[in-house]
Design a protein around this motif. Structure first.
Motif, PDB file in Angstrom:
ATOM      1  N   SER A 231       0.835  -1.203   0.000  1.00 33.05           N
ATOM      2  CA  SER A 231       0.000   0.000   0.000  1.00 33.05           C
ATOM      3  C   SER A 231       0.863   1.243   0.000  1.00 33.05           C
ATOM      4  O   SER A 231       1.985   1.249   0.520  1.00 33.05           O
ATOM      5  CB  SER A 231      -0.902   0.027   1.240  1.00 33.05           C
ATOM      6  N   ALA A 232       0.317   2.298  -0.576  1.00 32.68           N
ATOM      7  CA  ALA A 232       0.937   3.618  -0.504  1.00 32.68           C
ATOM      8  C   ALA A 232      -0.173   4.624  -0.258  1.00 32.68           C
ATOM      9  O   ALA A 232      -1.161   4.654  -0.993  1.00 32.68           O
ATOM     10  CB  ALA A 232       1.674   3.948  -1.795  1.00 32.68           C
ATOM     11  N   LEU A 233      -0.023   5.417   0.779  1.00 32.27           N
ATOM     12  CA  LEU A 233      -1.003   6.457   1.064  1.00 32.27           C
ATOM     13  C   LEU A 233      -0.252   7.779   1.196  1.00 32.27           C
ATOM     14  O   LEU A 233       0.686   7.896   1.984  1.00 32.27           O
ATOM     15  CB  LEU A 233      -1.779   6.150   2.346  1.00 32.27           C
ATOM     16  N   SER A 234      -0.671   8.746   0.400  1.00 26.15           N
ATOM     17  CA  SER A 234      -0.039  10.059   0.456  1.00 26.15           C
ATOM     18  C   SER A 234      -1.089  11.123   0.731  1.00 26.15           C
ATOM     19  O   SER A 234      -2.240  11.007   0.316  1.00 26.15           O
ATOM     20  CB  SER A 234       0.668  10.369  -0.866  1.00 26.15           C
ATOM     21  N   MET A 235      -0.685  12.153   1.454  1.00 32.93           N
ATOM     22  CA  MET A 235      -1.522  13.331   1.626  1.00 32.93           C
ATOM     23  C   MET A 235      -0.727  14.548   1.194  1.00 32.93           C
ATOM     24  O   MET A 235       0.396  14.775   1.674  1.00 32.93           O
ATOM     25  CB  MET A 235      -1.964  13.513   3.074  1.00 32.93           C
ATOM     26  N   LYS A 236      -1.295  15.314   0.280  1.00 33.45           N
ATOM     27  CA  LYS A 236      -0.649  16.542  -0.160  1.00 33.45           C
ATOM     28  C   LYS A 236      -1.020  17.694   0.773  1.00 33.45           C
ATOM     29  O   LYS A 236      -1.974  17.598   1.551  1.00 33.45           O
ATOM     30  CB  LYS A 236      -1.057  16.864  -1.596  1.00 33.45           C
ATOM     31  N   ALA A 237      -0.280  18.776   0.642  1.00 27.69           N
ATOM     32  CA  ALA A 237      -0.499  19.927   1.511  1.00 27.69           C
ATOM     33  C   ALA A 237      -1.888  20.530   1.348  1.00 27.69           C
ATOM     34  O   ALA A 237      -2.394  21.187   2.265  1.00 27.69           O
ATOM     35  CB  ALA A 237       0.569  20.984   1.245  1.00 27.69           C
ATOM     36  N   ASN A 238      -2.526  20.295   0.203  1.00 31.72           N
ATOM     37  CA  ASN A 238      -3.883  20.823  -0.018  1.00 31.72           C
ATOM     38  C   ASN A 238      -4.975  19.903   0.521  1.00 31.72           C
ATOM     39  O   ASN A 238      -6.162  20.170   0.348  1.00 31.72           O
ATOM     40  CB  ASN A 238      -4.117  21.089  -1.504  1.00 31.72           C
ATOM     41  N   GLY A 239      -4.595  18.800   1.181  1.00 33.43           N
ATOM     42  CA  GLY A 239      -5.563  17.880   1.765  1.00 33.43           C
ATOM     43  C   GLY A 239      -6.001  16.751   0.859  1.00 33.43           C
ATOM     44  O   GLY A 239      -6.859  15.947   1.251  1.00 33.43           O
ATOM     45  N   TYR A 260      -9.438  11.032  -2.315  1.00 30.42           N
ATOM     46  CA  TYR A 260     -10.482  11.829  -1.673  1.00 30.42           C
ATOM     47  C   TYR A 260      -9.857  13.049  -1.022  1.00 30.42           C
ATOM     48  O   TYR A 260      -8.624  13.190  -0.979  1.00 30.42           O
ATOM     49  CB  TYR A 260     -11.281  10.995  -0.662  1.00 30.42           C
ATOM     50  N   GLN A 261     -10.668  13.934  -0.517  1.00 27.45           N
ATOM     51  CA  GLN A 261     -10.211  15.214   0.014  1.00 27.45           C
ATOM     52  C   GLN A 261     -10.544  15.332   1.491  1.00 27.45           C
ATOM     53  O   GLN A 261     -11.640  14.947   1.917  1.00 27.45           O
ATOM     54  CB  GLN A 261     -10.888  16.372  -0.752  1.00 27.45           C
ATOM     55  N   ILE A 262      -9.597  15.843   2.279  1.00 26.90           N
ATOM     56  CA  ILE A 262      -9.891  16.151   3.678  1.00 26.90           C
ATOM     57  C   ILE A 262      -9.631  17.638   3.924  1.00 26.90           C
ATOM     58  O   ILE A 262      -8.930  18.299   3.149  1.00 26.90           O
ATOM     59  CB  ILE A 262      -9.039  15.303   4.650  1.00 26.90           C
ATOM     60  N   ALA A 263     -10.185  18.160   5.010  1.00 28.51           N
ATOM     61  CA  ALA A 263     -10.015  19.566   5.351  1.00 28.51           C
ATOM     62  C   ALA A 263      -8.829  19.722   6.296  1.00 28.51           C
ATOM     63  O   ALA A 263      -8.768  19.086   7.339  1.00 28.51           O
ATOM     64  CB  ALA A 263     -11.290  20.100   6.007  1.00 28.51           C
ATOM     65  N   ILE A 264      -7.897  20.564   5.910  1.00 27.31           N
ATOM     66  CA  ILE A 264      -6.707  20.807   6.723  1.00 27.31           C
ATOM     67  C   ILE A 264      -6.930  22.001   7.639  1.00 27.31           C
ATOM     68  O   ILE A 264      -7.422  23.052   7.185  1.00 27.31           O
ATOM     69  CB  ILE A 264      -5.472  21.065   5.840  1.00 27.31           C
TER      70      ILE A 264
END
Length: 266
Positions: A231-239, A260-264
């Motif tokens: 598995s690879a899971l990445s989160m960018k600075a924009n969420g 998908y998108q999360i709120a930072i």
């Protein structure tokens, strides 16, 4: 057995990035990457015990787990794979949850659990097997970390190889976007073994030899054992969260990606 390398709060584009191999018997029933629990939890699932080794949620919670090697196991221990699920379903902060779990940690066989709130960028490491079998909780510091089947950042040769290779690739791509799928294939399929294993000699030498590689393949009296999924899971600075998995399905490697998108938090 599993191994993971992850980047935490040390890159301008990727506040969080993890690559993880799950090692298990090939005949153990497993569900591949998908949304479950009413579409709120994303991850693979162990159908035998119902838990997971790596999963995330739409509201930015994340958890991953490895077993810790030990000489003696608890015969009727609670399922370690349930720990990530409990955190993902809870509303507690990582440290609040850790303080709850550590009280009952002796009811589980050896585990390493890392839990995070990616919205607030808080991450906690919990284990019930360090020196003298004492429990331990700490915030995870920024940087590159490796988690195998000993304490966080234990310098086993396979862990050191993975950390060094991961760091080299990150340096190659600098502050820009990295080809996560290609990185995953290059790093997590490494089958280099140690002729003189530096693992803790809990198992017979031949078995230790098979387990000394990042990607594991072995035939055992109980059936084929080894890396079932990567598995690879990445989160960018924009969420933006990207969860990639390649898994073994009927002796064939299949892959899928969910974004998908999360709120930072500001």
């Amino acid at each position: 057995m599993c191994i993971a390398v992850f980047l935490w709060k040390a890159h301008p584009l990727y506040p969080f990035l993890i690559l993880l191999n799950r090692d298990e018997y090939h005949n153990r029933p497993t569900k591949s990457l998908a949304w479950w629990e009413g579409g709120e939890i994303l991850g693979g699932r162990d159908e035998q015990a119902g838990g997971t080794w790596l999963a995330s949620t739409r509201d930015g919670r994340l958890a991953f787990l490895t077993n810790v090697r030990q000489l003696k196991s608890i015969p009727k221990a609670k399922s370690r794979g349930d720990l990530p699920v409990r955190f993902l379903k809870s509303k507690k902060s990582p440290m609040e949850f850790a303080e709850e779990i550590i009280i009952e940690a002796d009811q589980y066989n050896g585990f390493n659990l890392i839990i995070a709130d990616l919205c607030s960028m808080t991450m906690v490491y919990i284990t019930n097997k360090i020196k003298d079998d004492t429990n331990f909780v700490t915030d995870v510091s920024p940087g590159i970390h490796v988690l195998s089947n000993a304490s966080l950042d234990s310098p086993w040769p396979k862990a050191t190889r993975l950390k060094d290779s991961f760091e080299d690739l990150l340096n190659k791509y600098g502050e820009g976007e990295a080809p996560i799928k290609e990185m995953t294939g290059e790093l997590m399929r490494n089958m280099i073994k140690d002729e003189e294993s530096m693992l803790p000699a809990i198992y017979p030498p031949e078995w230790e030899y098979h387990l000394s590689s990042i990607f594991v393949e072995a035939e055992t009296p109980l059936g084929r054992y080894g890396t079932r999924s990567t598995s690879a899971l990445s989160m960018k600075a924009n969420g933006e969260v990207c969860f990639y998995e390649t898994h073994l399905e009927n002796e064939s490697w299949e892959e899928q990606t969910v974004t998908y998108q999360i709120a930072i938090a500001e």
